[in-house]
Each structure stands twice: as structure tokens, then as C-alpha cells.
Design a protein around this motif. Structure first.
Motif, PDB file in Angstrom:
ATOM      1  N   LEU A   2      33.403  57.367 104.147  1.00 15.46           N
ATOM      2  CA  LEU A   2      33.821  57.540 105.526  1.00 15.46           C
ATOM      3  C   LEU A   2      33.043  58.679 106.157  1.00 15.46           C
ATOM      4  O   LEU A   2      32.862  59.737 105.542  1.00 15.46           O
ATOM      5  CB  LEU A   2      35.318  57.857 105.582  1.00 15.46           C
ATOM      6  CG  LEU A   2      36.258  56.818 104.962  1.00 15.46           C
ATOM      7  CD1 LEU A   2      37.690  57.339 104.973  1.00 15.46           C
ATOM      8  CD2 LEU A   2      36.170  55.498 105.691  1.00 15.46           C
ATOM      9  N   GLN A   6      35.194  58.947 111.306  1.00 15.71           N
ATOM     10  CA  GLN A   6      36.266  58.156 110.705  1.00 15.71           C
ATOM     11  C   GLN A   6      37.323  59.040 110.056  1.00 15.71           C
ATOM     12  O   GLN A   6      38.523  58.758 110.146  1.00 15.71           O
ATOM     13  CB  GLN A   6      35.679  57.188 109.675  1.00 15.71           C
ATOM     14  CG  GLN A   6      34.868  56.053 110.286  1.00 15.71           C
ATOM     15  CD  GLN A   6      34.135  55.262 109.241  1.00 15.71           C
ATOM     16  OE1 GLN A   6      33.325  55.800 108.476  1.00 15.71           O
ATOM     17  NE2 GLN A   6      34.405  53.966 109.172  1.00 15.71           N
ATOM     18  N   SER A  28      39.128  50.525 104.076  1.00 20.96           N
ATOM     19  CA  SER A  28      37.848  50.367 104.770  1.00 20.96           C
ATOM     20  C   SER A  28      36.943  49.338 104.089  1.00 20.96           C
ATOM     21  O   SER A  28      36.011  48.822 104.712  1.00 20.96           O
ATOM     22  CB  SER A  28      37.123  51.715 104.856  1.00 20.96           C
ATOM     23  OG  SER A  28      36.646  52.124 103.579  1.00 20.96           O
ATOM     24  N   GLN A  29      37.228  49.036 102.829  1.00 19.12           N
ATOM     25  CA  GLN A  29      36.432  48.058 102.084  1.00 19.12           C
ATOM     26  C   GLN A  29      37.140  46.705 101.959  1.00 19.12           C
ATOM     27  O   GLN A  29      36.568  45.760 101.406  1.00 19.12           O
ATOM     28  CB  GLN A  29      36.129  48.615 100.685  1.00 19.12           C
ATOM     29  CG  GLN A  29      35.272  49.871 100.708  1.00 19.12           C
ATOM     30  CD  GLN A  29      35.301  50.619  99.387  1.00 19.12           C
ATOM     31  OE1 GLN A  29      35.951  50.208  98.433  1.00 19.12           O
ATOM     32  NE2 GLN A  29      34.590  51.743  99.338  1.00 19.12           N
ATOM     33  N   ARG A  31      38.947  43.065 102.948  1.00 17.11           N
ATOM     34  CA  ARG A  31      38.585  41.917 103.777  1.00 17.11           C
ATOM     35  C   ARG A  31      39.821  41.028 103.963  1.00 17.11           C
ATOM     36  O   ARG A  31      40.393  40.543 102.987  1.00 17.11           O
ATOM     37  CB  ARG A  31      37.451  41.132 103.112  1.00 17.11           C
ATOM     38  CG  ARG A  31      36.169  41.949 102.945  1.00 17.11           C
ATOM     39  CD  ARG A  31      35.153  41.217 102.071  1.00 17.11           C
ATOM     40  NE  ARG A  31      34.712  39.974 102.669  1.00 17.11           N
ATOM     41  CZ  ARG A  31      33.698  39.851 103.512  1.00 17.11           C
ATOM     42  NH1 ARG A  31      33.003  40.930 103.871  1.00 17.11           N
ATOM     43  NH2 ARG A  31      33.360  38.668 104.012  1.00 17.11           N
ATOM     44  N   GLY A  54      38.353  47.357 107.166  1.00 17.03           N
ATOM     45  CA  GLY A  54      36.904  47.234 107.222  1.00 17.03           C
ATOM     46  C   GLY A  54      36.391  45.909 107.738  1.00 17.03           C
ATOM     47  O   GLY A  54      35.372  45.857 108.439  1.00 17.03           O
ATOM     48  N   TYR A  55      37.081  44.801 107.398  1.00 17.65           N
ATOM     49  CA  TYR A  55      36.597  43.468 107.772  1.00 17.65           C
ATOM     50  C   TYR A  55      37.779  42.567 108.097  1.00 17.65           C
ATOM     51  O   TYR A  55      38.764  42.531 107.354  1.00 17.65           O
ATOM     52  CB  TYR A  55      35.791  42.856 106.623  1.00 17.65           C
ATOM     53  CG  TYR A  55      35.343  41.428 106.858  1.00 17.65           C
ATOM     54  CD1 TYR A  55      34.098  41.151 107.412  1.00 17.65           C
ATOM     55  CD2 TYR A  55      36.170  40.361 106.517  1.00 17.65           C
ATOM     56  CE1 TYR A  55      33.693  39.837 107.632  1.00 17.65           C
ATOM     57  CE2 TYR A  55      35.769  39.047 106.733  1.00 17.65           C
ATOM     58  CZ  TYR A  55      34.531  38.792 107.284  1.00 17.65           C
ATOM     59  OH  TYR A  55      34.135  37.493 107.495  1.00 17.65           O
ATOM     60  N   TRP A  98      34.303  50.411 114.161  1.00 17.04           N
ATOM     61  CA  TRP A  98      33.779  50.233 112.810  1.00 17.04           C
ATOM     62  C   TRP A  98      34.225  48.917 112.177  1.00 17.04           C
ATOM     63  O   TRP A  98      33.703  48.523 111.144  1.00 17.04           O
ATOM     64  CB  TRP A  98      34.214  51.399 111.914  1.00 17.04           C
ATOM     65  CG  TRP A  98      33.749  52.730 112.382  1.00 17.04           C
ATOM     66  CD1 TRP A  98      32.480  53.234 112.341  1.00 17.04           C
ATOM     67  CD2 TRP A  98      34.571  53.757 112.960  1.00 17.04           C
ATOM     68  NE1 TRP A  98      32.449  54.502 112.861  1.00 17.04           N
ATOM     69  CE2 TRP A  98      33.721  54.852 113.250  1.00 17.04           C
ATOM     70  CE3 TRP A  98      35.929  53.860 113.262  1.00 17.04           C
ATOM     71  CZ2 TRP A  98      34.186  56.028 113.820  1.00 17.04           C
ATOM     72  CZ3 TRP A  98      36.401  55.018 113.845  1.00 17.04           C
ATOM     73  CH2 TRP A  98      35.536  56.091 114.113  1.00 17.04           C
ATOM     74  N   LEU A  99      35.183  48.269 112.772  1.00 22.61           N
ATOM     75  CA  LEU A  99      35.734  47.052 112.200  1.00 22.61           C
ATOM     76  C   LEU A  99      34.759  45.885 112.359  1.00 22.61           C
ATOM     77  O   LEU A  99      34.346  45.555 113.476  1.00 22.61           O
ATOM     78  CB  LEU A  99      37.062  46.706 112.873  1.00 22.61           C
ATOM     79  CG  LEU A  99      37.740  45.395 112.471  1.00 22.61           C
ATOM     80  CD1 LEU A  99      38.059  45.371 110.993  1.00 22.61           C
ATOM     81  CD2 LEU A  99      38.994  45.159 113.305  1.00 22.61           C
TER      82      LEU A  99
END
Length: 248
Positions: A2, A6, A28-29, A31, A54-55, A98-99
Motif C-alpha cells: 500500500l 492508501q 487489496s489483493q 477479487r 482491490g478488484y 485504486w479499485l
């Protein structure tokens, strides 16, 4: 890792001893697949975006309608007539730059679910009918991907977490539940009902993605918005379940 911006953005979460920097990094990692960008999908996606996911892969075939604005919190009047996934992606990027967002304008089906599930850690189902929930459940069982299934109507909501090799949605509902005959378009829903259940869905997702907690595995949470009561019902794997009986 980060960056400084962030760390500042998510500092109030990182201060929590139960959450800390490791949980934030995991989030953040992570999905996530969000099925349906309606009354549940909007607040759930918004909560995850604000928390630092993150995703996010979002799937919905519909466009924004005037009646959606009462409860679908990512949309405003200028979005009318636009595909929901496009309008939602734009709003979510304003919330969290950041997404990474993969917006897919399509109906969910048995045929496309395997590709939609590729690379996903957790599925959030905010669809409004048993046929879609049943198809999503089967696809997640087959792919061994955890599923957070939620529903809301009127003043009531419910949610459960389906984990690989444990009881699935079909174990809980062998036939279409009564709510399937009560659609929002027919019987109505209070704006805060979907906001509450959507936020709770995001909260349960954060517990799982950041901390590995599964308090709703094989439990159905029932929320009564008229009396502000909440309870949980245990359920178990059905040895005759046509969907998950063969899984270990």
C-alpha cells in the motif's frame, strides 16, 4: 504493498487491532464478483470500494430506470437510461481510484457463469429471483468458490454464506422460497431495507476476505426491519442434495 495515500485513506481500519495492515493488504489483493447492481449490489459494492477492495467484477444486464433511484445508491438522475454496470463503474471509481473494475453488461446464466467465476475469491449474489440464485449456487459449488447470497423485500432481508464442501443454497431452499413470488416491482421495498442488507453483505465479505471469518456459514441470517429484530437459523448439508451431495 500500500502506498502512503492508501495508508492514509484506510487508516481508521488499520488502527483496529482485529483488522490491522495484514487484513488491509489481503483486501487489496482480493477479487470479488458482484452479481446484480440493484438495491443490494449498489450498497454492497460501495462498501467494499470504500474499504479498499482491490478488484471487483460487476455483472448486470439492465439500464438505470427512474424507479431505481429510490434505493440503488450508486445512481443519480444523470445516469437514467445508461447501463447499470457502466454507471456503477464510474461512481465506484470516484469513491476509490485504486479499485480495478471489470464491468460486464450481460445476464447471468449457466453458460457464462464458469467464465465469470475465473480468478474470483468470493461471490456476492444480489439477484432477485430463485432461478439465478440457484444457478449461481451450483456454479460456485462446482468451482469451490465461497458465495454470499442475500435477498431483500419489503421490510425484510436475509443472508447466508455458502462455503465449499458445506451445505449449499439448495440444501436450505429445496424449492423457490415464498419471497420469489414477491418481487420489488410488484410488492415494493423500503429504501433502507436494501441499504441495510447490502451493507451487511459487504461487512460479511470484509470479515471473510480480510480476517478469514465465516460466522454465516451454514446459518441463515433473518432481519426484520419493522421490529428491528435479527436472528439466525442453523441449517445442514442435505445428503440427498442434487447440487452438493457429491462434494466433500
Amino acid at each position: 504493498m500500500l502506498d502512503d495515500a492508501q495508508l492514509l485513506r484506510f487508516s481508521r481500519q488499520i488502527l483496529l487491532p482485529e483488522w490491522d495492515i495484514d487484513a488491509q493488504l489481503k483486501l487489496s489483493q482480493a477479487r470479488v464478483l458482484m452479481i446484480g447492481m440493484g438495491g443490494l449490489g449498489c450498497p454492497a459494492a460501495m462498501g467494499l470500494a470504500r474499504a479498499g477492495l482491490g478488484y471487483l467484477r460487476i455483472v448486470d444486464f439492465d439500464t438505470v430506470d427512474e424507479s431505481n433511484l429510490q434505493r440503488q445508491t450508486l445512481f443519480t438522475t444523470p445516469d437514467l437510461g445508461q447501463p447499470k454496470v457502466i454507471a456503477a463503474k464510474r461512481s465506484l471509481h470516484i469513491i476509490n481510484q485504486w479499485l480495478e473494475i471489470d464491468a460486464i453488461q450481460n445476464r447471468v446464466s449457466e453458460q457464462n457463469l464458469p467464465s465469470l467465476l475465473e480468478g474470483i475469491d468470493l461471490v456476492l449474489d444480489g439477484s432477485d429471483n430463485f432461478a439465478t440464485r440457484d444457478a449461481v449456487n451450483k456454479a460456485c459449488v462446482d468451482a469451490k468458490i465461497p458465495l454470499l447470497s442475500a435477498a431483500a423485500i419489503g421490510f425484510e432481508g436475509q443472508m447466508t454464506l455458502i462455503m465449499p464442501s458445506k451445505a449449499c443454497y439448495r440444501c436450505l431452499f429445496q424449492e423457490a422460497p415464498d419471497d420469489d413470488a414477491r418481487r420489488c416491482a410488484d410488492t415494493g421495498v423500503l429504501a433502507t431495507t436494501t441499504a441495510t442488507i447490502g451493507a451487511m453483505q459487504a461487512h460479511a465479505a470484509l470479515l471473510f476476505l480480510g480476517m478469514g471469518l465465516t460466522p454465516l456459514a451454514e446459518r441463515l441470517l433473518l432481519w426484520d426491519g419493522l421490529n428491528l429484530n435479527q436472528r439466525q437459523i442453523r441449517y445442514h448439508k442435505d445428503p440427498q442434495c442434487p447440487v452438493c451431495a457429491s462434494t466433500n
